[in-house]
Design an enzyme around this catalytic site. Structure first.
Site, PDB file in Angstrom:
ATOM      1  N   SER A 120     -31.237   8.091 -79.615  1.00 36.04           N
ATOM      2  CA  SER A 120     -32.263   7.475 -78.857  1.00 36.04           C
ATOM      3  C   SER A 120     -32.919   8.257 -77.727  1.00 36.04           C
ATOM      4  O   SER A 120     -33.860   8.090 -77.374  1.00 36.04           O
ATOM      5  CB  SER A 120     -31.568   6.245 -78.035  1.00 36.04           C
ATOM      6  OG  SER A 120     -30.659   6.509 -77.307  1.00 36.04           O
TER       7      SER A 120
ATOM      8  N   MET B  28     -22.629  16.687 -80.503  1.00 32.98           N
ATOM      9  CA  MET B  28     -20.905  16.668 -80.173  1.00 32.98           C
ATOM     10  C   MET B  28     -20.544  18.065 -80.586  1.00 32.98           C
ATOM     11  O   MET B  28     -19.394  17.714 -81.683  1.00 32.98           O
ATOM     12  CB  MET B  28     -20.707  15.537 -80.943  1.00 32.98           C
ATOM     13  CG  MET B  28     -21.143  14.081 -80.514  1.00 32.98           C
ATOM     14  SD  MET B  28     -21.095  14.168 -78.608  1.00 32.98           S
ATOM     15  CE  MET B  28     -21.036  12.180 -78.367  1.00 32.98           C
ATOM     16  N   ARG B  29     -20.712  19.248 -80.277  1.00 37.22           N
ATOM     17  CA  ARG B  29     -20.342  20.048 -80.553  1.00 37.22           C
ATOM     18  C   ARG B  29     -20.462  21.124 -79.474  1.00 37.22           C
ATOM     19  O   ARG B  29     -21.362  21.349 -78.861  1.00 37.22           O
ATOM     20  CB  ARG B  29     -21.128  20.880 -81.701  1.00 37.22           C
ATOM     21  CG  ARG B  29     -20.523  22.123 -82.502  1.00 37.22           C
ATOM     22  CD  ARG B  29     -21.173  22.067 -83.830  1.00 37.22           C
ATOM     23  NE  ARG B  29     -21.177  21.158 -84.839  1.00 37.22           N
ATOM     24  CZ  ARG B  29     -20.038  21.056 -85.458  1.00 37.22           C
ATOM     25  NH1 ARG B  29     -19.037  21.998 -85.444  1.00 37.22           N
ATOM     26  NH2 ARG B  29     -19.847  20.074 -86.332  1.00 37.22           N
TER      27      ARG B  29
ATOM     28  N   HIS C  44     -24.894  13.367 -70.373  1.00 41.16           N
ATOM     29  CA  HIS C  44     -23.295  12.922 -70.720  1.00 41.16           C
ATOM     30  C   HIS C  44     -23.343  11.845 -69.974  1.00 41.16           C
ATOM     31  O   HIS C  44     -23.856  11.520 -68.822  1.00 41.16           O
ATOM     32  CB  HIS C  44     -22.227  14.095 -70.212  1.00 41.16           C
ATOM     33  CG  HIS C  44     -21.077  13.540 -70.219  1.00 41.16           C
ATOM     34  ND1 HIS C  44     -20.473  13.557 -71.669  1.00 41.16           N
ATOM     35  CD2 HIS C  44     -20.088  13.147 -69.565  1.00 41.16           C
ATOM     36  CE1 HIS C  44     -19.260  13.155 -71.694  1.00 41.16           C
ATOM     37  NE2 HIS C  44     -19.028  12.778 -70.417  1.00 41.16           N
TER      38      HIS C  44
END
Ligand code: GAR
EC number: 2.1.2.2
Length: 195
Positions: free
Chosen positions: A16, A93-94, A112
């Site tokens: 999104s 997500m790394r 975040h």
């Protein structure tokens, strides 16, 4: 005429935030181009959003490489091909490794869902609910080698809806979509004023 800054968005999930940035670009609110979306998840829903928006998606699966450096070298080759100026992490997500950090110094940003340094890592909203805080928020920051660390660019508070993850997440997402746009506008304007 000076060429527009070229942004690669990296995303692992729903996308999104990617869509909000792409729409800001398409509406002219953000003076940039997104020549490519990079995802580390070949089945991520963000790919469908990219198709709908007409933005090429490159799925690079880390599992196909012996280590992070080899994975990032392949990603970097694509970024070089596309003449990318900025990497924008949007639910990626790394951890970013030395290969990309070295190639894009102070040019990788992340969003975040907390007021960092509070609640870094996975499930920041769940962490805020579990901690019982009244206020959480959103942070846009420069990326370094840490997990959700690095100098803050913009932060905004969001009230927690006690015991209600869905409503809290919806409020956070709405703020994220605005804050990321504002942070990128700020960075691009600062860069333009320097040249
Ligand atoms: C966003 O809430 C973003 O802040 C978070 O993942 C979500 C992705 O949503 N990122 C992190 O937690 C990074 N540590 P989206 O896929 O709908 O943009």
């Amino acid at each position: 005429m000076r060429r527009k800054p070229r942004i690669a968005v990296f995303a692992s999930g729903s996308g999104s935030n990617f869509e909000a940035i792409a729409e800001a670009i398409q509406s002219g609110e953000l003076g940039a181009d997104i020549p490519v979306l990079i995802t580390d998840k070949p089945l991520a829903p963000v790919i469908t959003r990219a198709e709908r928006l007409g933005i090429p998606a490159a799925a690079v699966n880390p599992k196909a490489f012996p280590d992070k450096a080899a994975f990032e070298r392949t990603v970097l080759a694509r970024l070089r091909d596309e003449e990318i100026d900025w990497i924008v992490l949007a639910g990626y997500m790394r951890l970013i490794g030395p290969t990309l950090l070295g190639a894009f110094p102070n040019r990788i940003v992340n969003i975040h869902p907390s007021l960092l340094p509070a609640f870094p890592g996975k499930d920041a909203v769940g962490q805020a609910l579990a901690a019982g805080v009244e206020t959480t928020g959103v942070t846009v920051h420069f990326v370094d080698e840490g997990m959700d660390t690095g100098p803050v660019i913009l932060q905004r508070e969001v009230p927690v809806v006690p015991g209600d993850r869905e409503k809290t997440e919806a409020a956070i997402h709405a703020i994220e979509h605005e804050l990321y746009k504002e942070a990128l506008q700020k960075l691009l304007a600062e860069e333009q004023s320097r040249v």
